[in-house]
Write an enzyme that holds these catalytic residues in place. Structure first.
Site, PDB file in Angstrom:
ATOM      1  CG  HIS A  14      -9.856   0.535 -28.467  1.00 14.03           C
ATOM      2  ND1 HIS A  14     -10.842  -0.361 -28.806  1.00 14.03           N
ATOM      3  CD2 HIS A  14      -9.428   1.059 -29.652  1.00 14.03           C
ATOM      4  CE1 HIS A  14     -10.996  -0.385 -30.117  1.00 14.03           C
ATOM      5  NE2 HIS A  14     -10.142   0.480 -30.659  1.00 14.03           N
ATOM      6  CG  HIS A  16      -6.465   2.123 -33.802  1.00 16.67           C
ATOM      7  ND1 HIS A  16      -6.648   0.940 -34.482  1.00 16.67           N
ATOM      8  CD2 HIS A  16      -7.624   2.361 -33.140  1.00 16.67           C
ATOM      9  CE1 HIS A  16      -7.880   0.489 -34.252  1.00 16.67           C
ATOM     10  NE2 HIS A  16      -8.490   1.331 -33.439  1.00 16.67           N
ATOM     11  CG  LEU A  17       0.322   3.025 -30.513  1.00 16.55           C
ATOM     12  CD1 LEU A  17       1.291   2.200 -29.670  1.00 16.55           C
ATOM     13  CD2 LEU A  17       0.548   4.517 -30.276  1.00 16.55           C
ATOM     14  CG  ASN A  42      -6.712  -1.618 -37.061  1.00 18.88           C
ATOM     15  OD1 ASN A  42      -5.961  -1.300 -36.145  1.00 18.88           O
ATOM     16  ND2 ASN A  42      -7.626  -0.806 -37.544  1.00 18.88           N
ATOM     17  CE  LYS A 100     -11.527  -4.546 -32.093  1.00 15.02           C
ATOM     18  NZ  LYS A 100     -11.101  -3.178 -32.276  1.00 15.02           N
ATOM     19  CG  HIS A 137     -15.558  -2.707 -34.678  1.00 14.63           C
ATOM     20  ND1 HIS A 137     -14.876  -1.516 -34.775  1.00 14.63           N
ATOM     21  CD2 HIS A 137     -16.747  -2.493 -35.288  1.00 14.63           C
ATOM     22  CE1 HIS A 137     -15.623  -0.633 -35.424  1.00 14.63           C
ATOM     23  NE2 HIS A 137     -16.767  -1.211 -35.751  1.00 14.63           N
ATOM     24  CG  HIS A 175     -15.148   1.467 -30.351  1.00 11.69           C
ATOM     25  ND1 HIS A 175     -16.081   0.563 -30.801  1.00 11.69           N
ATOM     26  CD2 HIS A 175     -14.013   1.155 -31.021  1.00 11.69           C
ATOM     27  CE1 HIS A 175     -15.532  -0.228 -31.700  1.00 11.69           C
ATOM     28  NE2 HIS A 175     -14.271   0.101 -31.841  1.00 11.69           N
ATOM     29  CG  ASP A 248     -11.280   3.668 -31.472  1.00  9.25           C
ATOM     30  OD1 ASP A 248     -10.295   3.077 -31.960  1.00  9.25           O
ATOM     31  OD2 ASP A 248     -12.394   3.696 -32.022  1.00  9.25           O
ATOM     32  CG  HIS A 252      -6.980   7.719 -40.673  1.00  8.18           C
ATOM     33  ND1 HIS A 252      -6.699   6.560 -41.358  1.00  8.18           N
ATOM     34  CD2 HIS A 252      -7.912   7.389 -39.753  1.00  8.18           C
ATOM     35  CE1 HIS A 252      -7.431   5.568 -40.879  1.00  8.18           C
ATOM     36  NE2 HIS A 252      -8.183   6.032 -39.895  1.00  8.18           N
TER      37      HIS A 252
HETATM   38  O1  DOR Z   1     -13.005   4.962 -36.581  1.00 10.00           O
HETATM   39  C1  DOR Z   1     -12.307   3.972 -36.477  1.00 10.00           C
HETATM   40  N1  DOR Z   1     -11.018   3.965 -36.853  1.00 10.00           N
HETATM   41  N2  DOR Z   1     -12.848   2.857 -35.984  1.00 10.00           N
HETATM   42  C2  DOR Z   1     -12.185   1.699 -35.968  1.00 10.00           C
HETATM   43  O2  DOR Z   1     -12.754   0.736 -35.530  1.00 10.00           O
HETATM   44  C3  DOR Z   1     -10.824   1.604 -36.536  1.00 10.00           C
HETATM   45  C4  DOR Z   1     -10.160   2.890 -36.523  1.00 10.00           C
HETATM   46  C5  DOR Z   1      -8.910   2.943 -37.359  1.00 10.00           C
HETATM   47  O3  DOR Z   1      -8.109   2.002 -37.291  1.00 10.00           O
HETATM   48  O4  DOR Z   1      -8.711   3.927 -38.058  1.00 10.00           O
HETATM   49 ZN    ZN Z   2     -10.346   1.092 -32.589  1.00 11.38          ZN
END
Ligand code: DOR
Ligand code: ZN
Length: 347
Positions: A14, A16-17, A42, A100, A137, A175, A248, A252
């Protein structure tokens, strides 16, 4: 004296790239450790088709550091209008390894998600038939439900009916954060598995407020109580194949974290395997580490474990790294719980 441990190269089930500069900034940290990763869809706009997934996969491949053979495993962002035909076509060419489910509004970039699970029943029927996993999720978005109860309520309102209607559908409860979630997965069969993140092994909701409101401890699902963390920890070291690592890791920029309405997401990739190893050592469970990081998830997704290994060493002094990366003109801060890190990747 340094202690070392060598394990089969892990996978991240799991991740996020992101894209663009951020992808270029964060991918090397993951590619250094992990052989494969399930890549979350996403983005803006979300990855909803075979074509978008294939283009995104190519951008990831192009962003890999020289010599890396890290393999991104693509996923499809489920919407109210996803067609069963798209899913079938994708399956034929192995374009998606999971679909997803983001309940609309549940988290970062989930606005195009599913508004009512009934809307996607035809797609779920197809996925059950072909054996394509649904990655979930697991939180309700009902504003009347306390944020700390959203995972538990999701089980009653969504998962239980889903399991009844699609008993053969492969589901990944992503998660896990709550005791209710852990207990529920233990009660189910092999079609229901769960990922566990490094940060939910360490955090409780106290960490969100310790020394002042801390956005770097904020993710969704939100960290919960000590009892919840205890349950998640127990599941991780249980040796039960249904629980495996999904970081996960969700980067950011600092400017998006350090503002009012800070974004949810914890960027943990660089220190993820170090902190997970340290946790297993603390639990006297290093013998269970490799199953959790490198075997169970691969089996569930129909892969052999990676053929290479990694080696981690425990240092006498806390590992010193720069706890941030640069992404374009931005800074991205790395997950740092209140506990020093002693384990690091050496090979
Ligand atoms: O904390 C999170 N950040 N939970 C998620 O389900 C998505 C993720 C994100 O893409 O930043
Ligand atoms: Zn996630």
């Amino acid at each position: 004296m340094n202690t070392e441990i060598t394990i089969i190269r892990p996978d991240d089930w799991h991740l996020h790239l992101r894209d663009g500069d951020m992808l270029a900034a964060v991918l090397p940290s993951t590619a250094k450790i992990y052989g494969r990763a399930i890549v979350m869809p996403n983005l803006i706009p979300p990855v909803t088709t075979v074509k978008l997934a294939e283009e995104y996969r190519k951008r990831i491949i192009d962003a890999r550091p020289e010599g890396s053979d890290f393999k991104p495993l693509m996923t499809c962002y489920l919407t109210d209008t996803t067609s069963p035909e798209e899913i079938k076509a994708a399956y034929a060419v192995k374009a998606f390894h999971a679909v997803k489910l983001f309940p609309a509004g549940a988290t970062t970039n989930s606005e195009s998600g599913v508004t009512d699970i009934a809307n996607v029943y035809p797609v779920l029927e197809t996925m059950q038939e072909i054996g394509l996993p649904l990655s979930v999720h697991g939180e309700v978005v009902d504003p009347e439900v306390d944020i700390f109860d959203r995972e538990a309520v999701f089980i009653n309102r969504v998962l239980e009916p889903l399991r009844k209607d699609f008993p053969e559908l492969k589901i990944v409860f992503e998660h896990l954060t709550s005791k209710e979630g852990v207990d529920y997965v233990f009660e189910q069969d092999k079609n229901m598995v769960a990922t566990i993140t490094p940060h939910h092994l360490y955090l409780t909701r106290n960490d969100l407020f310790s020394g002042g409101l801390n956005p770097y401890m904020y993710c969704l699902p939100i960290a919960k109580t000590f009892a919840d963390r205890k349950a998640v920890r127990k599941a991780a070291v249980s040796g039960d194949e249904r629980f495996f690592l999904g970081t996960d890791s969700a980067p950011h920029p600092a400017r998006i974290k350090e503002k009012s309405k800070a974004a949810a997401g914890i960027f943990n990739a660089p220190t993820s395997i170090g902190y997970v190893t340290q946790f297993f050592e603390e639990m006297n469970a290093l013998d269970k580490l490799e199953g959790f990081t490198s075997i169970y998830g691969a089996r569930f997704y129909g892969f052999s474990p990676n053929s290479s290994t990694i080696t981690l060493a425990k240092r006498d002094k806390p590992v010193e790294i720069d706890w941030q990366l640069k992404s374009g003109g931005d800074v991205v801060k790395i997950f740092k719980p209140g506990i020093p890190l002693y384990w690091e990747l050496v090979d």
